[in-house]
Design a protein around this motif. Structure first.
Motif, PDB file in Angstrom:
ATOM      1  N   GLU A 232     -37.208-108.318  85.521  1.00 12.94           N
ATOM      2  CA  GLU A 232     -38.004-106.585  84.932  1.00 12.94           C
ATOM      3  C   GLU A 232     -36.174-105.779  84.960  1.00 12.94           C
ATOM      4  N   PHE A 285     -43.327-106.280  81.172  1.00 12.64           N
ATOM      5  CA  PHE A 285     -44.121-104.768  80.721  1.00 12.64           C
ATOM      6  C   PHE A 285     -43.215-103.640  80.617  1.00 12.64           C
ATOM      7  N   SER A 287     -42.792-100.725  81.636  1.00 20.08           N
ATOM      8  CA  SER A 287     -43.844 -99.579  81.999  1.00 20.08           C
ATOM      9  C   SER A 287     -42.454 -98.451  82.132  1.00 20.08           C
ATOM     10  N   ALA A 291     -43.481 -95.023  80.278  1.00 18.78           N
ATOM     11  CA  ALA A 291     -44.211 -93.167  80.949  1.00 18.78           C
ATOM     12  C   ALA A 291     -43.087 -92.334  79.999  1.00 18.78           C
ATOM     13  N   ASP A 313     -52.441-101.808  81.523  1.00 18.70           N
ATOM     14  CA  ASP A 313     -51.117-101.664  81.981  1.00 18.70           C
ATOM     15  C   ASP A 313     -50.840-100.495  81.488  1.00 18.70           C
ATOM     16  N   VAL A 314     -51.030-100.225  79.475  1.00 21.26           N
ATOM     17  CA  VAL A 314     -50.756 -98.846  79.597  1.00 21.26           C
ATOM     18  C   VAL A 314     -51.409 -97.607  80.833  1.00 21.26           C
ATOM     19  N   ALA A 317     -48.864 -97.716  83.938  1.00 18.83           N
ATOM     20  CA  ALA A 317     -47.618 -96.886  83.459  1.00 18.83           C
ATOM     21  C   ALA A 317     -47.535 -95.511  82.965  1.00 18.83           C
ATOM     22  N   ASN A 319     -50.207 -93.513  84.024  1.00 20.85           N
ATOM     23  CA  ASN A 319     -50.674 -93.304  85.560  1.00 20.85           C
ATOM     24  C   ASN A 319     -51.292 -91.540  85.693  1.00 20.85           C
TER      25      ASN A 319
END
Lengths: 349, 179
Positions: A232, A285, A287, A291, A313-314, A317, A319
């Motif tokens: 990651e 991903f 993220s 963001a 997942d979008v 990220a 949020n």
């Protein structure tokens, strides 16, 4: 730099695997990825490498597991329902930590679905597909060039982390021909002291995914966790296409992203600032980058060739910082430039 | 420019190859190109087709429901795809084999006696080359004639390259160039 040649996606991926030094390829037929098997069947014996058509999908993937355990660069490929059948091996490969490369040229589903290109396997391929705590490293190419480049890279990264790397393409990318410059060999070579090479002059070793002794599996899981954290931190890939000054950001991957880029160019001609954020690795991903890319924007629109899978997942990220809308075309359809453009226009200026 | 082109005919007429030759030629001229065959559950005796996109910039989808130009080489293809040409677009018809008249009045209809041209030049198989020759004559932006002729050496397998002089002659006659 090499010559620019017109190559079909399936052929470009196959040739890239050969350039990467893939020595063992295990086939089981399914449209729309059959040209990979056909290409490898023709070329592997000439290079004195192994081509084998297995008796089933799961057998082909277990052969990858076995060949990779000996230190070979091994690959298999399939399409959606075939990948569903291969996935039992994915967990074994993850648990045993052998490097492997798998190509999934997604077609419409569920079940046998159809043979057109689709993105319905995001959840299956990115979120696991086998038992236990594990990840596959998933690349999502959008062009034939990127498909070739990422297939080459997939072999190196698989060995670097002893992980399964998955190329997540679709039937359109598989079947389309585009100009492509074949990549040069990377020169990367991993030491493989773990490989099963005959134990001559060293103690015997075992590659296995079974860890029964008290507490041993938890230690192994923690080790995998550390590895996933390292991936990651180091392996995230994405493309930022005109997001910096944009009011509207389209988040999309693979074939769908091509349409979104065209929509962005359309919108910009009309004075509407839009951009595309394109994850290239789906796990890990991007993220943090996403963001940051959407901070302060008016609207995010996720576009997929599915009913909406990556969009989860979008949303995680983003949020809640920016509203996230979704536009999807399932069943093997490609979104049209006009429908994407109209959706963005519907948000107003 | 951004041009979406359909090649359609029956299996064996070389519609997929015609698309590839055009792509290789346009790529040589510095364009972005994409080529995708129809690989659905096609009916025996029905149509085979491919979609070609040629662009100065990025190519969005390799497939499209509507085309700027359709090159149709048999009657079923005309019936299936006449309605898929965008208003103001071009429809190239192999008039050697198609005896049905198109009904659209908002597109340009261009007839090519492709099989006859091919036969007269000494080949039974080069009708697709006649269509290509005409295509670039009416749409010179797609690629130069020189690139089209040169693309034959890339697109056609080694054992069939001996036919390329005839192929080039058919392309020229199709495009109205004296040979």
């Amino acid at each position: 730099m090499g010559e620019r040649v017109l190559l079909k996606g399936n052929e470009a991926a196959s040739e890239a695997a050969l350039i990467a030094g893939c020595t063992h390829y295990f086939a089981y037929p399914i449209t729309p990825q059959n040209e990979i098997s056909a290409y490898m069947a023709k070329r592997m014996p000439k290079l004195n490498r192994t081509f084998l058509q297995a008796e089933s999908e799961i057998a082909a993937c277990n052969m990858v597991y076995g060949a990779a355990a000996t230190g070979a660069r091994a690959m298999t490929s399939s399409s959606s329902p075939g990948i569903a059948l291969k996935q039992e091996s994915f967990g074994y490969i993850a648990g045993a930590e052998v490097p492997a490369v798998v190509i999934n040229m997604m077609r419409g589903g569920p079940g046998l679905g159809n043979i057109s290109g689709s993105q319905g396997d995001y959840n299956m391929c990115v979120k696991g597909g086998s038992n236990g705590d594990f990840h596959n490293l998933v690349y999502a190419p959008a062009t034939v060039q990127e498909l070739a480049d990422l297939t080459l890279k997939a072999f190196d990264v698989a060995e670097k982390y002893r992980i399964l790397t998955l190329i997540l393409g679709d039937g359109y990318l598989a079947q389309m021909s585009e100009p492509c410059v074949l990549p040069e060999p990377s020169g990367f070579k991993a030491e493989k002291p773990w490989a099963l090479t005959g134990a001559e002059g060293r103690p015997a070793q075992v590659i296995n995914s079974l860890r029964l002794a008290d507490g041993v599996l938890e230690v192994h899981n923690r080790h995998l966790e550390e590895k996933y954290k390292a991936i990651e931190a180091a392996e995230v890939m994405f493309e930022n296409f005109h997001c910096d000054d944009a009011d509207f950001v389209l988040v999309t991957y693979g074939t769908a992203s091509r349409v979104c880029k065209a929509a962005v160019m359309n919108l910009r001609k009309q004075g509407i600032k839009a951009g595309v954020f394109r994850p290239i690795t789906l796990w890990p991903f991007p993220s943090v980058a996403l963001a940051a890319a959407v901070a302060g924007k008016k609207q995010v629109l996720t576009v997929e060739m599915s009913l909406g899978q990556m969009v989860a997942d979008v949303r995680l990220a983003v949020n809640g910082a920016v509203p996230v809308d979704f536009l999807g075309r399932p069943g093997g359809a490609v979104p049209m430039v006009d429908e994407v453009t109209e959706r963005v226009l519907s948000y107003g200026r | 420019m951004y041009s979406e082109i359909l090649f359609a005919g029956f299996g064996g007429q070389g519609v997929i190859l015609a698309g590839k030759i055009l792509c290789i030629a346009a790529m040589h001229d510095g364009k972005n190109v994409s080529h995708i065959p129809s690989y659905g559950a096609e009916m025996r005796g029905g149509t085979a087709n491919c979609c070609v996109v040629i662009s100065d910039g990025l190519i969005a989808s390799p497939v499209t429901p509507k085309y700027d130009i359709a090159v149709v080489m048999n009657t079923p293809s005309l019936l299936k795809f006449e309605s898929a040409v965008r208003p103001g677009g071009k429809l190239l018809i192999n008039s050697s084999l198609i005896d049905v008249e198109p009904t659209r009045t908002d597109i340009e209809i261009i007839k090519v006696d492709a099989n006859d041209i091919s036969e007269k030049a000494g080949s039974h198989k080069a009708a697709n080359m006649a269509m290509l020759g005409k295509l670039i004559a009416v749409e010179p932006e797609l690629c130069s004639p020189e690139s089209l002729y040169a693309a034959l050496d890339v697109a056609i397998s080694e054992r069939n390259r001996k036919f390329n002089p005839v192929n080039i002659a058919v392309m020229k006659i199709g495009g109205g160039i004296d040979v």
